[in-house]
Structures are given as structure tokens and as C-alpha cells.
Design a protein around this motif. Sequence first.
Motif, PDB file in Angstrom:
ATOM      1  N   LYS A 128       1.167  -1.269   0.036  1.00  0.00           N
ATOM      2  CA  LYS A 128      -0.081  -0.011   0.248  1.00  0.00           C
ATOM      3  C   LYS A 128       1.257   1.516  -0.269  1.00  0.00           C
ATOM      4  CE  LYS A 128      -4.532   1.310   2.212  1.00  0.00           C
ATOM      5  NZ  LYS A 128      -4.967   1.865   3.118  1.00  0.00           N
ATOM      6  N   LEU A 129       1.499   1.030   0.563  1.00  0.00           N
ATOM      7  CA  LEU A 129       3.025   1.772   0.554  1.00  0.00           C
ATOM      8  C   LEU A 129       3.626   2.837  -1.255  1.00  0.00           C
ATOM      9  CD1 LEU A 129       6.079   0.510   3.019  1.00  0.00           C
ATOM     10  CD2 LEU A 129       4.469   3.222   3.424  1.00  0.00           C
ATOM     11  N   GLU A 139      -0.938  11.175   5.002  1.00  0.00           N
ATOM     12  CA  GLU A 139      -1.377  10.822   6.520  1.00  0.00           C
ATOM     13  C   GLU A 139      -2.112   9.932   6.942  1.00  0.00           C
ATOM     14  OE1 GLU A 139      -1.901  12.927   3.852  1.00  0.00           O
ATOM     15  OE2 GLU A 139      -1.278  14.845   3.335  1.00  0.00           O
ATOM     16  N   THR A 140      -3.153   8.925   6.228  1.00  0.00           N
ATOM     17  CA  THR A 140      -3.775   8.488   6.922  1.00  0.00           C
ATOM     18  C   THR A 140      -2.977   6.880   6.941  1.00  0.00           C
ATOM     19  OG1 THR A 140      -4.584   7.500   4.627  1.00  0.00           O
ATOM     20  CG2 THR A 140      -6.024   8.934   6.096  1.00  0.00           C
ATOM     21  N   LEU A 141      -1.752   6.715   6.359  1.00  0.00           N
ATOM     22  CA  LEU A 141      -0.716   5.303   6.164  1.00  0.00           C
ATOM     23  C   LEU A 141      -0.494   5.082   7.740  1.00  0.00           C
ATOM     24  CD1 LEU A 141       2.245   4.870   3.396  1.00  0.00           C
ATOM     25  CD2 LEU A 141      -0.175   3.718   3.669  1.00  0.00           C
ATOM     26  N   ASP A 144      -3.441   3.208   9.150  1.00  0.00           N
ATOM     27  CA  ASP A 144      -3.355   1.601   8.321  1.00  0.00           C
ATOM     28  C   ASP A 144      -2.311   0.926   9.733  1.00  0.00           C
ATOM     29  OD1 ASP A 144      -4.955   1.767   6.334  1.00  0.00           O
ATOM     30  OD2 ASP A 144      -3.579   2.753   5.912  1.00  0.00           O
ATOM     31  N   LEU A 145      -1.046   1.222  10.120  1.00  0.00           N
ATOM     32  CA  LEU A 145      -0.279   0.802  10.692  1.00  0.00           C
ATOM     33  C   LEU A 145      -0.806   0.281  11.502  1.00  0.00           C
ATOM     34  CD1 LEU A 145       2.376  -0.220  10.400  1.00  0.00           C
ATOM     35  CD2 LEU A 145       3.983   1.896  11.828  1.00  0.00           C
ATOM     36  N   VAL A 146      -0.561   1.250  12.660  1.00  0.00           N
ATOM     37  CA  VAL A 146      -1.662   0.777  14.101  1.00  0.00           C
ATOM     38  C   VAL A 146      -2.966  -0.216  13.610  1.00  0.00           C
ATOM     39  CG1 VAL A 146      -3.357   1.935  16.222  1.00  0.00           C
ATOM     40  CG2 VAL A 146      -1.338   2.793  14.891  1.00  0.00           C
ATOM     41  N   ALA A 147      -3.248   0.530  13.265  1.00  0.00           N
ATOM     42  CA  ALA A 147      -4.988  -0.426  12.833  1.00  0.00           C
ATOM     43  C   ALA A 147      -3.839  -2.551  12.325  1.00  0.00           C
ATOM     44  CB  ALA A 147      -5.146  -0.231  11.667  1.00  0.00           C
ATOM     45  N   LYS A 182       2.057  11.608  12.444  1.00  0.00           N
ATOM     46  CA  LYS A 182       0.434  12.104  13.280  1.00  0.00           C
ATOM     47  C   LYS A 182      -0.172  11.177  12.700  1.00  0.00           C
ATOM     48  CE  LYS A 182       1.666  17.099  12.811  1.00  0.00           C
ATOM     49  NZ  LYS A 182       0.598  18.349  12.050  1.00  0.00           N
ATOM     50  N   GLY A 183      -0.529  10.287  11.413  1.00  0.00           N
ATOM     51  CA  GLY A 183      -1.140   9.187  11.774  1.00  0.00           C
ATOM     52  C   GLY A 183      -1.131   8.180  12.137  1.00  0.00           C
ATOM     53  N   ILE A 184      -0.196   7.877  13.168  1.00  0.00           N
ATOM     54  CA  ILE A 184       0.368   6.656  13.529  1.00  0.00           C
ATOM     55  C   ILE A 184      -0.850   7.447  14.915  1.00  0.00           C
ATOM     56  CG2 ILE A 184       1.943   5.550  15.277  1.00  0.00           C
ATOM     57  CD1 ILE A 184       4.065   5.943  12.712  1.00  0.00           C
ATOM     58  N   VAL A 185      -0.312   8.632  16.141  1.00  0.00           N
ATOM     59  CA  VAL A 185      -0.798   9.234  16.985  1.00  0.00           C
ATOM     60  C   VAL A 185      -1.962   9.070  16.971  1.00  0.00           C
ATOM     61  CG1 VAL A 185      -1.015  11.413  18.212  1.00  0.00           C
ATOM     62  CG2 VAL A 185       1.000  11.176  17.006  1.00  0.00           C
TER      63      VAL A 185
END
Length: 400
Positions: A128-129, A139-141, A144-147, A182-185
Motif C-alpha cells: 500500500k506504500l 497522512e493515513t498510513l 493503517d499501521l496501528v490498525a 501524525k497518522g500513527i498518533v
Amino acid sequence: MTKNLAAANAELSRCVAASSRPTFDKPTAATQPPFAIRPYRFFSKRHPLLSLSPQGRHIISNNRVLSMAKDSDGSAGLTYKDAGVDIDAGSELVRRIAKMAPGIGGFGGLYPLGDSYLVAGTDGVGTKLKLAFETGINETLGIDLVAMSVNDIVTSGAKPLFFLDYFATGHLDVDLAEKVIKGIVDGCQQSDCTLLGGETAEMPDFYAEGEYDLSGFAVGIVKKDAVIDGKNIVAGDVLIGLPSSGVHSNGFSLVRRVLARSGLCLKDQLPGAAATLGEALMAPTVIYVKQVLDLISKGGVKGIAHITGGGFTDNIPRVFPKGFGAVIYKDSWKMPAVFKWIQQAGNIEDAEMRRTFNMGIGMVLIVSKEASNRILDEANGAHTAYRIGEVVVGEGVRYV
């Protein structure tokens, strides 16, 4: 070079600290660590390789997921293997690893701690990268990573406690890295866990210009007498499906092959939808933690499967006792338009789709009939749920 790297690291640390402050402003029993807060991130200054310490890698029980990608040509109906991902090879590797470390194979690894288990999971976002690099949607990756990790560990009934990330790139672009983190946060806030730390590795000559890689690690906790392990599943139990936002973070090697064959580009409109292909494919993975923990707290949940690589066909049986399987009602939920386009554009067979993609259902709960009635009665608004099948005698997954 060293001065430039140090300056970039310092600036990224400042940006990340600002982004992650909300996590610590209102500490709870789950988010306030019972020890002093250490510096947020650790940066690798070794070039071009990052050293990995073998210490602390004693495996009690862990999950294994194999990710591969390479090219091969073909004009017939596309398969995941055509796109370079061999699920059978991945399963064989897990089988071999299980001989060396018994207990491998669940969605999360359980480590005993008093009257509880720590439950750990690790994952990335796959290819997906590649689409993120093309679309500029970075911004939303992080979500995805946390999910991908917290959705795995919640299948045991564990509440996520903290998350660690690894960000690697050839040249550190501070603004880009800040967007990703920021997406990870955001993902950590959605799953009510603490972003405890991470590693940023700048490795010249290792990645193409503008590209990077991500991986993440989540740890949660569950009481030993509250573990969701599927042992009590019986014939007649009900499969409840929670809807996905789209492809989530699996199957993108095949998606990219389909996109290349279709002749369309990511800015083109997705047939049957209002979004572009890029927007639909980059939709962030749903984080199911709060919804699933709420359903568990009300009783009747016996098993949970996170639908990732392997789809329904390979993931649902992972939670069943020996001798049991599932019947899936094919038309019992609304399938997102993106899957219809993938199948038509790639001329992909039904069985291949069901073993590669989530098909619109990102999490499956196996529950008692009584619990299923309550869940379906309460399913409205933001938390939609579908009755998608039932448990039967006989192993495997059938579709009717």
C-alpha cells in the motif's frame, strides 16, 4: 552529513512530541506508564544498515505473517501468486517455525504475566506504500499501521496498552515523516493506547528517493480467565461480520497488478462510486478495538478473526476447534464497489478474491445465538454488523 542528520532528527523529535502530547495530557490507568517517560524516539545513525539486537527475542507465542512481492507476467485471470505473493509458501514457513517455537500461529502472541497475558502483535502496511508514494496520501498510513497490529491483538480480548513504530528511509524528509507519524498518533487515539516510542532510521542507498518503509508493534493485556480463544465454539454458533472501509492493508500487490492491467490511473473515477480509485484504495483501515471490546464486555463472544491476507478462507478457521468449519452467506452484507472493480478488471475468480481480500468484512466474531440477536438488534448508526454465516461440523469454509 552528521550535522544535517542530527538537525533533521532533532526537528522530527520536536514535531512528534507536539503531535503526541494529547496522548499524555489526560492520563488514564491504561495510558499512564508506571515508570518515568523516556525520550520519545531513538534514531539510528548507522549508514547504510540498521543494527538489530538479538537480545530480548525469546519467543513464548507469536504471530507470523509473510509478505512478499515480485513481478510475473500473465494474461489470464490474475491471482495473488501471479502478483508475487504465495500464501501457501507463507503457510509452510509458519508450519516450519512452529516446529522451532510451539504456539506460533495465532493473531497475537501471549506472554504470561501474573493473572494476565501480555498480547503482542507486529505488522506493516505492505505495498500500500507504493500507492501512497504515487498519490501523495501519506497522512493515513499511520492509521493503517496501528490498525494492523491492534486489530490482531484485540482478537484475544486484549486491550491495547502501547504502540511502537519503525520508520526507515533513504533520506529523512522531516515534513513527510511528521505526516506519517501524525497518522500513527491518530491510530493510537482511536485504539485508546499510548504511542510509547519508535525508531527512525536514515539509510542512504537503501531506498529510492522519496520512499520509506513502516512497521509497528503493539502490546495489550487481558486477564487469563477472559482470553478469547475459540475453545468453546460449537456448531450453530453465529458469525457476525463488522464492515471494512475497503481493501484495508492487504492484497495490494494484486491490486497494483490489476490497476496496471486496467489502463486506469489512480485519479480516475472508481466505477460505481463517487471516489477516485486512489481515494478508495487509500481509505484507512478500520480500527475495531473499541467496538470489539464493548461487544466482548456484554458476553457471548467465543472467537474473533481479523480478516487480512488469506481472506475469509484462511483466517476464519484459525479460531475454530478441530472438526469445525463455517458456512458463509455470500450476499449477507454490502460489498464495497472497489472489490467489484478489482474482480472485473483483473478477471479474478471468486475463490481467489475470498482468499486474498476482506471483501467488505474486516473482522468476524463467532458468538452464541443469544449474543448474535443482541448484537444485531443494537447494530445501527456508526456500528453496523451483519450475520454472515454459522459454525458447522466439518473443517473449512463453504460459501452459499
